[in-house]
Write a protein that holds these residues in place. Sequence first.
Motif, mmCIF file in Angstrom:
data_model
loop_
_atom_site.group_PDB
_atom_site.id
_atom_site.type_symbol
_atom_site.label_atom_id
_atom_site.label_comp_id
_atom_site.label_asym_id
_atom_site.label_seq_id
_atom_site.Cartn_x
_atom_site.Cartn_y
_atom_site.Cartn_z
ATOM 1 N N ASP A 81 9.452 -0.638 -10.517
ATOM 2 C CA ASP A 81 8.735 -1.192 -11.675
ATOM 3 C C ASP A 81 8.293 -2.629 -11.452
ATOM 4 O O ASP A 81 7.383 -3.125 -12.121
ATOM 5 C CB ASP A 81 9.570 -1.065 -12.956
ATOM 6 C CG ASP A 81 10.844 -1.912 -12.941
ATOM 7 O OD1 ASP A 81 11.207 -2.458 -11.878
ATOM 8 O OD2 ASP A 81 11.485 -2.027 -14.009
ATOM 9 N N GLY A 82 8.899 -3.305 -10.465
ATOM 10 C CA GLY A 82 8.529 -4.680 -10.155
ATOM 11 C C GLY A 82 7.746 -4.811 -8.864
ATOM 12 O O GLY A 82 7.680 -5.908 -8.286
ATOM 13 N N ASP A 83 7.163 -3.718 -8.398
ATOM 14 C CA ASP A 83 6.364 -3.734 -7.167
ATOM 15 C C ASP A 83 5.025 -4.416 -7.463
ATOM 16 O O ASP A 83 4.223 -3.909 -8.241
ATOM 17 C CB ASP A 83 6.132 -2.307 -6.680
ATOM 18 C CG ASP A 83 5.427 -2.233 -5.334
ATOM 19 O OD1 ASP A 83 4.822 -3.233 -4.908
ATOM 20 O OD2 ASP A 83 5.470 -1.157 -4.702
ATOM 21 N N THR A 84 4.789 -5.565 -6.833
ATOM 22 C CA THR A 84 3.534 -6.289 -7.055
ATOM 23 C C THR A 84 2.477 -5.953 -6.012
ATOM 24 O O THR A 84 1.287 -6.197 -6.230
ATOM 25 C CB THR A 84 3.769 -7.812 -7.053
ATOM 26 O OG1 THR A 84 4.373 -8.193 -5.804
ATOM 27 C CG2 THR A 84 4.688 -8.224 -8.197
ATOM 28 N N LEU A 85 2.873 -5.390 -4.874
ATOM 29 C CA LEU A 85 1.915 -5.051 -3.810
ATOM 30 C C LEU A 85 1.197 -3.738 -4.113
ATOM 31 O O LEU A 85 -0.016 -3.623 -3.930
ATOM 32 C CB LEU A 85 2.621 -4.968 -2.457
ATOM 33 C CG LEU A 85 3.164 -6.278 -1.889
ATOM 34 C CD1 LEU A 85 3.806 -6.024 -0.525
ATOM 35 C CD2 LEU A 85 2.061 -7.326 -1.764
ATOM 36 N N THR A 86 1.948 -2.737 -4.506
ATOM 37 C CA THR A 86 1.360 -1.453 -4.923
ATOM 38 C C THR A 86 1.986 -1.113 -6.278
ATOM 39 O O THR A 86 2.952 -0.352 -6.348
ATOM 40 C CB THR A 86 1.634 -0.335 -3.887
ATOM 41 O OG1 THR A 86 3.043 -0.242 -3.638
ATOM 42 C CG2 THR A 86 0.919 -0.633 -2.581
ATOM 43 N N PRO A 87 1.461 -1.672 -7.336
ATOM 44 C CA PRO A 87 2.124 -1.612 -8.647
ATOM 45 C C PRO A 87 2.173 -0.213 -9.248
ATOM 46 O O PRO A 87 1.498 0.712 -8.782
ATOM 47 C CB PRO A 87 1.262 -2.553 -9.500
ATOM 48 C CG PRO A 87 -0.062 -2.607 -8.823
ATOM 49 C CD PRO A 87 0.218 -2.455 -7.362
ATOM 50 N N PRO A 88 2.983 -0.055 -10.305
ATOM 51 C CA PRO A 88 3.130 1.251 -10.942
ATOM 52 C C PRO A 88 1.811 1.889 -11.375
ATOM 53 O O PRO A 88 1.706 3.115 -11.388
ATOM 54 C CB PRO A 88 4.024 0.937 -12.153
ATOM 55 C CG PRO A 88 4.877 -0.205 -11.689
ATOM 56 C CD PRO A 88 3.962 -1.044 -10.844
ATOM 57 N N SER A 89 0.809 1.096 -11.691
ATOM 58 C CA SER A 89 -0.486 1.674 -12.080
ATOM 59 C C SER A 89 -1.100 2.473 -10.932
ATOM 60 O O SER A 89 -1.778 3.489 -11.160
ATOM 61 C CB SER A 89 -1.452 0.570 -12.517
ATOM 62 O OG SER A 89 -1.670 -0.368 -11.466
ATOM 63 N N ARG A 90 -0.871 2.047 -9.694
ATOM 64 C CA ARG A 90 -1.381 2.791 -8.534
ATOM 65 C C ARG A 90 -0.610 4.095 -8.344
ATOM 66 O O ARG A 90 -1.184 5.122 -7.987
ATOM 67 C CB ARG A 90 -1.281 1.924 -7.271
ATOM 68 C CG ARG A 90 -2.205 0.713 -7.276
ATOM 69 C CD ARG A 90 -3.661 1.141 -7.156
ATOM 70 N NE ARG A 90 -4.554 -0.003 -7.106
ATOM 71 C CZ ARG A 90 -5.306 -0.413 -8.124
ATOM 72 N NH1 ARG A 90 -5.247 0.226 -9.288
ATOM 73 N NH2 ARG A 90 -6.095 -1.452 -8.005
ATOM 74 N N ALA A 91 0.700 4.049 -8.585
ATOM 75 C CA ALA A 91 1.505 5.277 -8.506
ATOM 76 C C ALA A 91 1.083 6.255 -9.595
ATOM 77 O O ALA A 91 0.974 7.463 -9.350
ATOM 78 C CB ALA A 91 2.989 4.937 -8.631
ATOM 79 N N GLN A 92 0.839 5.746 -10.788
ATOM 80 C CA GLN A 92 0.386 6.586 -11.898
ATOM 81 C C GLN A 92 -0.929 7.279 -11.542
ATOM 82 O O GLN A 92 -1.118 8.473 -11.815
ATOM 83 C CB GLN A 92 0.196 5.727 -13.155
ATOM 84 C CG GLN A 92 -0.286 6.496 -14.380
ATOM 85 C CD GLN A 92 0.766 7.419 -14.955
ATOM 86 O OE1 GLN A 92 1.953 7.104 -14.957
ATOM 87 N NE2 GLN A 92 0.338 8.580 -15.448
ATOM 88 N N GLU A 93 -1.812 6.541 -10.905
ATOM 89 C CA GLU A 93 -3.104 7.110 -10.496
ATOM 90 C C GLU A 93 -2.909 8.251 -9.502
ATOM 91 O O GLU A 93 -3.529 9.320 -9.631
ATOM 92 C CB GLU A 93 -3.972 6.017 -9.876
ATOM 93 C CG GLU A 93 -5.340 6.482 -9.418
ATOM 94 C CD GLU A 93 -6.185 5.334 -8.894
ATOM 95 O OE1 GLU A 93 -7.258 5.107 -9.444
ATOM 96 O OE2 GLU A 93 -5.761 4.668 -7.912
#
Length: 236
Positions: free
Chosen positions: A179-191
């Motif tokens: 949840d604190g990943d700034t390089l590949t943030p959760p929005s990219r995982a959601q996509e």
Amino acid sequence: MEPIVFIPGLLCTEILFAPQIVAFSDRPILVADHRRHETIAEIADSILDTAPESFALAGLSMGGYIAMEIMRKAPERITRLALLDTNSRPDTADQIKRRKFLIKLTVEKGFGKIPHLLYPGFVHADLENDEDMKATVVEMATETGGEAFIRQIKAVIGRQDSRPQLNDIKCPTLVLVGDGDTLTPPSRAQEIHELIPGSKLAVIEGCGHLATLEAPSAVTAELKKWMDNSSMHSPR
């Protein structure tokens, strides 16, 4: 037993998956080497040349880019897929500019400071001053070395947009992110999750980009579910 192929991220080695290698010690495991080639396609080919005939595939960050390329090249060989802290999009112009700066810095000033420069982005903000974690990250980077780092950067810059092919993935798929990943943030995982039919999304709390090391118990628990057919969603 179903083999697992783990693909580490940029500047990472088998140490990245050390907790998971222990957890899955009852089955064949291969940790891919992605240090010798300058394109994602070449790395994928070299992994397919050495991997078992069929296998579960897990990649983190750059390892995820490679895993998505492997899925394009040989989907029939992959029994299940885990995409950890990664991104299906190509680099933006700003990202390419930053990566080329890192290459220039490595060539002109040497590699020694690079791992320390990159470390804060690799982990959750709470771990920025964690000396043990930093020592582990620097150890992996030092083992990788400057020449391989430049090859890896060139491969990452040249990667293609994987989004158009994600809908074709049919095997059980786990998409995981800190949840604190700034390089590949959760929005990219959601996509990625929304584009892969029937995939499962897991967001790990209090965790940054190197989830397998930062939250080994939580990540391993999700991977154990992933290896258990009955706990995965079936494709839509």
